[in-house]
Design a protein around this motif. Sequence first.
Motif, PDB file in Angstrom:
ATOM      1  N   VAL A 254     -20.168 -20.719  27.007  1.00 59.88           N
ATOM      2  CA  VAL A 254     -19.977 -20.695  28.419  1.00 59.88           C
ATOM      3  C   VAL A 254     -19.339 -22.153  28.632  1.00 59.88           C
ATOM      4  O   VAL A 254     -20.042 -23.075  28.091  1.00 59.88           O
ATOM      5  N   THR A 255     -18.393 -22.273  29.533  1.00 59.64           N
ATOM      6  CA  THR A 255     -17.791 -23.600  29.597  1.00 59.64           C
ATOM      7  C   THR A 255     -17.813 -24.051  31.000  1.00 59.64           C
ATOM      8  O   THR A 255     -18.051 -23.237  31.887  1.00 59.64           O
ATOM      9  N   GLY A 256     -17.402 -25.225  31.522  1.00 61.20           N
ATOM     10  CA  GLY A 256     -17.675 -25.742  32.942  1.00 61.20           C
ATOM     11  C   GLY A 256     -16.681 -25.003  33.777  1.00 61.20           C
ATOM     12  O   GLY A 256     -16.547 -24.822  35.227  1.00 61.20           O
ATOM     13  N   THR A 257     -15.737 -24.155  33.084  1.00 60.26           N
ATOM     14  CA  THR A 257     -14.569 -23.299  34.087  1.00 60.26           C
ATOM     15  C   THR A 257     -14.617 -22.141  33.879  1.00 60.26           C
ATOM     16  O   THR A 257     -13.508 -21.023  34.050  1.00 60.26           O
ATOM     17  N   GLY A 258     -15.435 -21.432  32.649  1.00 64.14           N
ATOM     18  CA  GLY A 258     -15.466 -20.008  32.436  1.00 64.14           C
ATOM     19  C   GLY A 258     -16.411 -19.640  31.226  1.00 64.14           C
ATOM     20  O   GLY A 258     -17.242 -20.314  30.660  1.00 64.14           O
ATOM     21  N   VAL A 259     -15.969 -18.445  30.661  1.00 58.51           N
ATOM     22  CA  VAL A 259     -16.509 -17.776  29.603  1.00 58.51           C
ATOM     23  C   VAL A 259     -15.798 -17.375  28.528  1.00 58.51           C
ATOM     24  O   VAL A 259     -14.427 -16.982  28.845  1.00 58.51           O
ATOM     25  N   GLN A 260     -15.879 -17.853  27.261  1.00 58.45           N
ATOM     26  CA  GLN A 260     -15.179 -17.500  26.105  1.00 58.45           C
ATOM     27  C   GLN A 260     -15.631 -16.199  25.552  1.00 58.45           C
ATOM     28  O   GLN A 260     -16.743 -16.159  25.377  1.00 58.45           O
ATOM     29  N   LEU A 261     -14.725 -15.230  24.912  1.00 62.94           N
ATOM     30  CA  LEU A 261     -15.346 -13.955  24.637  1.00 62.94           C
ATOM     31  C   LEU A 261     -15.024 -14.156  22.899  1.00 62.94           C
ATOM     32  O   LEU A 261     -13.929 -14.732  22.635  1.00 62.94           O
ATOM     33  N   ALA A 262     -15.543 -13.235  22.233  1.00 60.35           N
ATOM     34  CA  ALA A 262     -15.617 -13.273  20.793  1.00 60.35           C
ATOM     35  C   ALA A 262     -13.831 -12.762  20.499  1.00 60.35           C
ATOM     36  O   ALA A 262     -13.363 -13.110  19.554  1.00 60.35           O
ATOM     37  N   SER A 263     -13.239 -12.114  21.310  1.00 56.52           N
ATOM     38  CA  SER A 263     -12.091 -11.432  21.237  1.00 56.52           C
ATOM     39  C   SER A 263     -10.866 -12.685  21.372  1.00 56.52           C
ATOM     40  O   SER A 263      -9.857 -12.628  21.029  1.00 56.52           O
TER      41      SER A 263
ATOM     42  N   GLN B 168     -27.154 -23.179  28.709  1.00 54.87           N
ATOM     43  CA  GLN B 168     -28.136 -24.018  29.238  1.00 54.87           C
ATOM     44  C   GLN B 168     -27.458 -24.963  30.333  1.00 54.87           C
ATOM     45  O   GLN B 168     -27.972 -25.353  31.319  1.00 54.87           O
ATOM     46  N   GLU B 169     -26.171 -25.494  29.838  1.00 56.45           N
ATOM     47  CA  GLU B 169     -25.720 -26.694  30.690  1.00 56.45           C
ATOM     48  C   GLU B 169     -24.814 -25.946  31.941  1.00 56.45           C
ATOM     49  O   GLU B 169     -24.703 -26.409  32.880  1.00 56.45           O
ATOM     50  N   HIS B 170     -24.103 -24.885  31.644  1.00 58.42           N
ATOM     51  CA  HIS B 170     -23.060 -24.320  32.761  1.00 58.42           C
ATOM     52  C   HIS B 170     -23.611 -23.052  33.367  1.00 58.42           C
ATOM     53  O   HIS B 170     -22.999 -22.699  34.409  1.00 58.42           O
ATOM     54  N   ALA B 171     -24.419 -22.484  32.688  1.00 53.39           N
ATOM     55  CA  ALA B 171     -24.825 -20.727  33.389  1.00 53.39           C
ATOM     56  C   ALA B 171     -26.277 -21.016  34.211  1.00 53.39           C
ATOM     57  O   ALA B 171     -27.006 -21.974  33.957  1.00 53.39           O
ATOM     58  N   ILE B 172     -26.429 -20.267  35.071  1.00 55.31           N
ATOM     59  CA  ILE B 172     -27.486 -20.138  35.913  1.00 55.31           C
ATOM     60  C   ILE B 172     -28.423 -18.964  35.570  1.00 55.31           C
ATOM     61  O   ILE B 172     -27.802 -17.795  35.305  1.00 55.31           O
TER      62      ILE B 172
END
Length: 446
Positions: free
Chosen positions: A263-272, A143-147
């Motif tokens: 999802v963060t302000g600088t990217g995306v974290q994966l489960a891996s 909600q904060e970082h993705a569109i």
Amino acid sequence: MRQRKHTSIDALHRIVIVGGGAGGLELATRLGDTLGKRGLAQVTLIEKARTHFWKPHLHEIAAGTVDLNTHAVDYLAQSHWHCFRYRMGEMTGLDRVRREVHVAPFIDPDEGEEVAGQRVFVYDTLVIAVGSLNNDFGTPGVQEHAILLETPAQAERFHRRLVNACVRAHAQTAPLRPEQLQVAIIGAGATGVELAAELHQTTRTLVSYGLDRIDPERDIRLNLIEAGPRILGALPERMSASARALLEELNVRVRTNARVTAVTGTGVQLASGETIPAELVVWAAGVKAPEFLAQLDGLETNRINQLVVHPTLQTTHDANVFAIGDCAAAPWLGREGTVPPRAQVAHQHASHLVKQIRRRLLDQPLQPWRYRDFGSLVSLGKYSTVGNLMGSLIGGSLWIEGLFARWMYQSLYKLHELALHGTWKTVLGTAARFLARPTLPTVKLH
Ligand SMILES: Cc1cc2nc3c(=O)[nH]c(=O)nc-3n(C[C@H](O)[C@H](O)[C@H](O)COP(=O)(O)OP(=O)(O)OC[C@H]3O[C@@H](n4cnc5c(N)ncnc54)[C@H](O)[C@@H]3O)c2cc1C
């Protein structure tokens, strides 16, 4: 607060439709043209937006290849031309015994002023057509970082941020940060896949308009991230393979079996444990119906808040309340399960209800709705369109791609335009847009 009941023509059968999207606006228009025009019923559309835009084109607004203003339909004018009433506002509740729809006050989002107060609308027949939303499955940071691509405003916001990102990168003298000009699209259903192809085209065009310090092949990276084992998981494998091959040819980085955990302000974290840097993140995964439906005076809903309906499209607990389009869990007669949330379903639901509501007024029994699957098409921007035609209608599927597929893809929108505007206005509107094309940039720049 004093509440007013909106019941001016009490003698008439009151049909209230909530949600003027792909299904609801077609229904309101066609019922207005028939029953409303002849004074046989009062047709009211309650809709929380001021204008209608056909959602399957939202990714093109996001990419800037379609201009919202040339396709948006003004509800107030449409209601005037087609003999129904449009009331702006958001449905928040229902009283089934009193047959009342409760609508929240409408506050102008820009001005902050109240335009219309809390209201109650009385119905004899209620049709709920409020569509669906993306499902972020509670993923932190979405909600904060993705569109999300649920409304034209969100799609326009993404486009503005895309243009800003390109202009900023062009103007800056320092080296690009790792996330700059990197885009992550989460969810490789039709929306994600179509957006990736469209963005490839858009970014190249933007750069060619003079942002010559950006090298698209070197600087821009499009990541398409999918938790499932293949892209276009709900569609035939051949479509998935063909679309993936084309996207990879375009240098889109396609990641499957990659579940996003944050999802963060600088990217995306994966489960891996891997992090994908991204300046722009689009969440295009998952579908659920609006949450207020789950508390709608005891109507039955499923786990994604869709209203459960009989084959007649009447809700299981109330024969006076119908649900159509994405917000309805409608049985797929002749198959297991329910029909998918698609524009062609919403269109067919609306066409079916036009006839059934007339039968209802004549006290005739209602007929069941049967889904006619015309197949699925996915547009890969200017590069290609792929899909299967006719689906279950011919007991199999006919593979199509290229220009013919593109034409079939566009015909779904034409059907929607025809239902809203009739033949002449649709032909004139199409011709006007075609003629204006050479005078406009191919990508919207603001
Ligand atoms: C980006 C994108 C691409 C897509 N591409 C395709 C495609 O290629 N092919 C395809 O078949 N389908 C596609 N779809 C799905 C398709 O858009 C939907 O299936 C279709 O729009 C559903 O129609 P609907 O009438 O049920 O809902 P919608 O068209 O979503 O309309 C719902 C309406 O209800 C209004 N509303 C919502 N809540 C309330 C409330 N509480 N009170 C009043 N009004 C309310 C909304 O403002 C909206 O106008 C796509 C969807 C998206 C988001």
